[in-house]
Design an enzyme around this catalytic site. Sequence first.
Site, PDB file in Angstrom:
ATOM      1  N   ASP A   1      -6.333  11.317  -3.044  1.00  0.00           N
ATOM      2  CA  ASP A   1      -5.656  11.773  -1.823  1.00  0.00           C
ATOM      3  C   ASP A   1      -4.175  11.963  -2.122  1.00  0.00           C
ATOM      4  O   ASP A   1      -3.479  11.011  -2.476  1.00  0.00           O
ATOM      5  CB  ASP A   1      -5.835  10.733  -0.708  1.00  0.00           C
ATOM      6  CG  ASP A   1      -5.336  11.231   0.650  1.00  0.00           C
ATOM      7  OD1 ASP A   1      -4.765  12.336   0.710  1.00  0.00           O
ATOM      8  OD2 ASP A   1      -5.529  10.502   1.655  1.00  0.00           O
TER       9      ASP A   1
ATOM     10  N   HIS B   1       0.867  -1.177   0.000  1.00  0.00           N
ATOM     11  CA  HIS B   1       0.000   0.000   0.000  1.00  0.00           C
ATOM     12  C   HIS B   1       0.905   1.229   0.000  1.00  0.00           C
ATOM     13  O   HIS B   1       1.651   1.451   0.947  1.00  0.00           O
ATOM     14  CB  HIS B   1      -0.890  -0.029   1.252  1.00  0.00           C
ATOM     15  CG  HIS B   1      -2.105   0.837   1.162  1.00  0.00           C
ATOM     16  ND1 HIS B   1      -3.191   0.520   0.384  1.00  0.00           N
ATOM     17  CD2 HIS B   1      -2.411   2.009   1.765  1.00  0.00           C
ATOM     18  CE1 HIS B   1      -4.112   1.467   0.503  1.00  0.00           C
ATOM     19  NE2 HIS B   1      -3.659   2.380   1.338  1.00  0.00           N
TER      20      HIS B   1
ATOM     21  N   GLU C   1     -14.343   5.215   4.748  1.00  0.00           N
ATOM     22  CA  GLU C   1     -13.302   4.435   4.065  1.00  0.00           C
ATOM     23  C   GLU C   1     -12.788   3.309   4.953  1.00  0.00           C
ATOM     24  O   GLU C   1     -11.626   2.929   4.842  1.00  0.00           O
ATOM     25  CB  GLU C   1     -12.155   5.366   3.637  1.00  0.00           C
ATOM     26  CG  GLU C   1     -11.457   6.038   4.802  1.00  0.00           C
ATOM     27  CD  GLU C   1     -10.312   6.969   4.391  1.00  0.00           C
ATOM     28  OE1 GLU C   1     -10.251   7.385   3.230  1.00  0.00           O
ATOM     29  OE2 GLU C   1      -9.485   7.271   5.268  1.00  0.00           O
TER      30      GLU C   1
ATOM     31  N   ASP D   1      -7.455  16.611   5.687  1.00  0.00           N
ATOM     32  CA  ASP D   1      -7.124  15.422   6.471  1.00  0.00           C
ATOM     33  C   ASP D   1      -6.025  15.775   7.473  1.00  0.00           C
ATOM     34  O   ASP D   1      -6.329  16.158   8.606  1.00  0.00           O
ATOM     35  CB  ASP D   1      -6.727  14.253   5.551  1.00  0.00           C
ATOM     36  CG  ASP D   1      -6.564  12.943   6.317  1.00  0.00           C
ATOM     37  OD1 ASP D   1      -6.943  12.904   7.503  1.00  0.00           O
ATOM     38  OD2 ASP D   1      -6.048  11.951   5.752  1.00  0.00           O
TER      39      ASP D   1
ATOM     40  N   GLU E   1      -8.262  15.204  -1.583  1.00  0.00           N
ATOM     41  CA  GLU E   1      -7.954  15.192  -0.151  1.00  0.00           C
ATOM     42  C   GLU E   1      -6.522  15.674   0.095  1.00  0.00           C
ATOM     43  O   GLU E   1      -5.585  15.204  -0.550  1.00  0.00           O
ATOM     44  CB  GLU E   1      -8.132  13.753   0.357  1.00  0.00           C
ATOM     45  CG  GLU E   1      -7.855  13.557   1.842  1.00  0.00           C
ATOM     46  CD  GLU E   1      -8.232  12.148   2.310  1.00  0.00           C
ATOM     47  OE1 GLU E   1      -9.029  11.466   1.618  1.00  0.00           O
ATOM     48  OE2 GLU E   1      -7.727  11.726   3.354  1.00  0.00           O
TER      49      GLU E   1
ATOM     50  N   LYS F   1      -4.461   7.044  -4.344  1.00  0.00           N
ATOM     51  CA  LYS F   1      -3.358   7.715  -3.654  1.00  0.00           C
ATOM     52  C   LYS F   1      -2.388   8.246  -4.697  1.00  0.00           C
ATOM     53  O   LYS F   1      -1.881   7.476  -5.527  1.00  0.00           O
ATOM     54  CB  LYS F   1      -2.643   6.713  -2.750  1.00  0.00           C
ATOM     55  CG  LYS F   1      -3.468   6.306  -1.535  1.00  0.00           C
ATOM     56  CD  LYS F   1      -3.554   7.459  -0.549  1.00  0.00           C
ATOM     57  CE  LYS F   1      -4.160   6.990   0.770  1.00  0.00           C
ATOM     58  NZ  LYS F   1      -4.250   8.105   1.727  1.00  0.00           N
TER      59      LYS F   1
ATOM     60  N   LYS G   1     -10.661   5.528  -3.770  1.00  0.00           N
ATOM     61  CA  LYS G   1      -9.757   6.639  -3.453  1.00  0.00           C
ATOM     62  C   LYS G   1      -8.400   6.280  -4.038  1.00  0.00           C
ATOM     63  O   LYS G   1      -7.879   5.199  -3.779  1.00  0.00           O
ATOM     64  CB  LYS G   1      -9.695   6.786  -1.941  1.00  0.00           C
ATOM     65  CG  LYS G   1      -8.588   7.641  -1.395  1.00  0.00           C
ATOM     66  CD  LYS G   1      -8.998   8.150  -0.015  1.00  0.00           C
ATOM     67  CE  LYS G   1      -7.855   8.147   0.974  1.00  0.00           C
ATOM     68  NZ  LYS G   1      -8.264   8.692   2.283  1.00  0.00           N
TER      69      LYS G   1
ATOM     70  N   LYS H   1     -10.991  10.998  12.097  1.00  0.00           N
ATOM     71  CA  LYS H   1     -10.223   9.803  12.477  1.00  0.00           C
ATOM     72  C   LYS H   1      -9.901   9.823  13.961  1.00  0.00           C
ATOM     73  O   LYS H   1      -9.434  10.844  14.482  1.00  0.00           O
ATOM     74  CB  LYS H   1      -8.880   9.753  11.728  1.00  0.00           C
ATOM     75  CG  LYS H   1      -8.997   9.741  10.226  1.00  0.00           C
ATOM     76  CD  LYS H   1      -7.644   9.669   9.537  1.00  0.00           C
ATOM     77  CE  LYS H   1      -7.873   9.693   8.033  1.00  0.00           C
ATOM     78  NZ  LYS H   1      -6.658   9.617   7.242  1.00  0.00           N
TER      79      LYS H   1
HETATM   80  C1  MUC Z   1      -5.096   8.859   4.638  1.00  0.00           C
HETATM   81  O1  MUC Z   1      -4.315   9.775   4.487  1.00  0.00           O
HETATM   82  O2  MUC Z   1      -6.266   9.074   4.319  1.00  0.00           O
HETATM   83  C2  MUC Z   1      -6.516   6.113   4.643  1.00  0.00           C
HETATM   84  C3  MUC Z   1      -6.767   5.290   3.631  1.00  0.00           C
HETATM   85  C4  MUC Z   1      -5.574   5.043   3.005  1.00  0.00           C
HETATM   86  O3  MUC Z   1      -5.383   4.356   2.024  1.00  0.00           O
HETATM   87  O4  MUC Z   1      -4.573   5.716   3.636  1.00  0.00           O
HETATM   88  C5  MUC Z   1      -5.104   6.291   4.792  1.00  0.00           C
HETATM   89  C6  MUC Z   1      -4.590   7.585   5.257  1.00  0.00           C
HETATM   90 MG    MG Z   2      -5.808  11.198   3.747  1.00  0.00          MG
END
Ligand code: MUC
Ligand code: MG
Length: 375
Positions: free
Chosen positions: A200, A24, A329, A251, A226, A171, A169, A275
């Site tokens: 994000d 990840h 999520e 975030d 995000e 990254k 989502k 969170k």
């Molecule tokens: C984040 O920054 O949102 C949440 C889901 C993911 O894949 O990473 C986290 C942290």
């Molecule tokens: Mg985030």
Amino acid sequence: DLRRDLSIASVRSTIVDVPTVRRHKLSQTSVTAQSYVIVEVRLANGAVGVGEAATLGGPRWSEESVEAIKANIDAYLAPALEGLPADRFEAAGARMDAAAKRNNAAKAAVETALFDAVGKTLGLPASALLGGAVRESVPVLWTLASGDVGQEIEEAENKLAARLHDTFKVKVGALSPEADLARLRRLAGALEGRAGLIVDANQAWDETTAVRCLPVLAELGVRLIEQPLPAWNIPGMARVRARSAVPLMADECVFSAHEMLAVAQAAAADAVSLKLVKHGGLLNLRKVAAVAEAAGIGLYGGCLLESSVGAAAHLQAFAGLRELAWGCEHFGPQILTDDLVQEPLRFEDFHVHLPAGPGIGITLDQDKLRGYARR
Ligand code: MUC
Ligand code: MG
């Protein structure tokens, strides 16, 4: 009577490492196992409550590592709570704040265990102790973060076919902006009309990069961006937001209710990711949510890849929010090769379901806890 003695008798913390089904990758870190601190609080009446502090790649996503979380719980937070009736949640928070600055993930794990222990004693879900549930399930997205777009399309197809997730989502920030935009274009094309996308950046972009990339994201139908900018750059977020057709989600720039207020006053976000690791507990999460609600900022149920323990705790808090406009999520239990509880959370029809049962609604599996405990 003895059943009513809610005094906190002992606090135990255990570091666990649970492998993930694939790598990840975020802008600043990459993991193949998730590390948590599992907290068990025993009351004088014999009830045991459980909580979880999640991290992501050591002290990189935020400043807390599992080693520091465990050390500060054992040396400072646990001694501060001994003998306090566990249902004095606000007093417990005040004592922990007096004993240690910040350490929000550590405090959240301990407070979760208090809610679980009290709920289990009274036969009530934690959601009831927080005002009662207005929903039994929450729409849940999946995060695409291998960085290999072919694998990501296949993964999304499998999630859609299994009716587990229909929002994804993505990254970004580990690759160059151009490589990420090309990756997003392929994903958006492959999933067009069948799935929603959010992005994000985990603070990876600067203001000019964000301004350059956001029109492309808008063209691709991305619903939300995000934390595009570093957490410190609230004025920058406000300027980017004023020029962006894609809504912005805060975030890493919102841990405390004070920070939520500052983001609201700067008009720097349309939504906020809630969170436990950031806000320091269920009560504080609800306080941050209240500030956001007062400012008209939409709520989103954020995660840090928690197991069913941490995800269940979040669901107890999310269940009582009148509006949770952006869903959640909490796919964490699905990205682990194994879970830490007897009955993992139920994922069905693109929703994660609030577990029935007292406390946070799950039962820790002691064999799994021992099996994944760090030696
Ligand atoms: C984040 O920054 O949102 C949440 C889901 C993911 O894949 O990473 C986290 C942290
Ligand atoms: Mg985030």
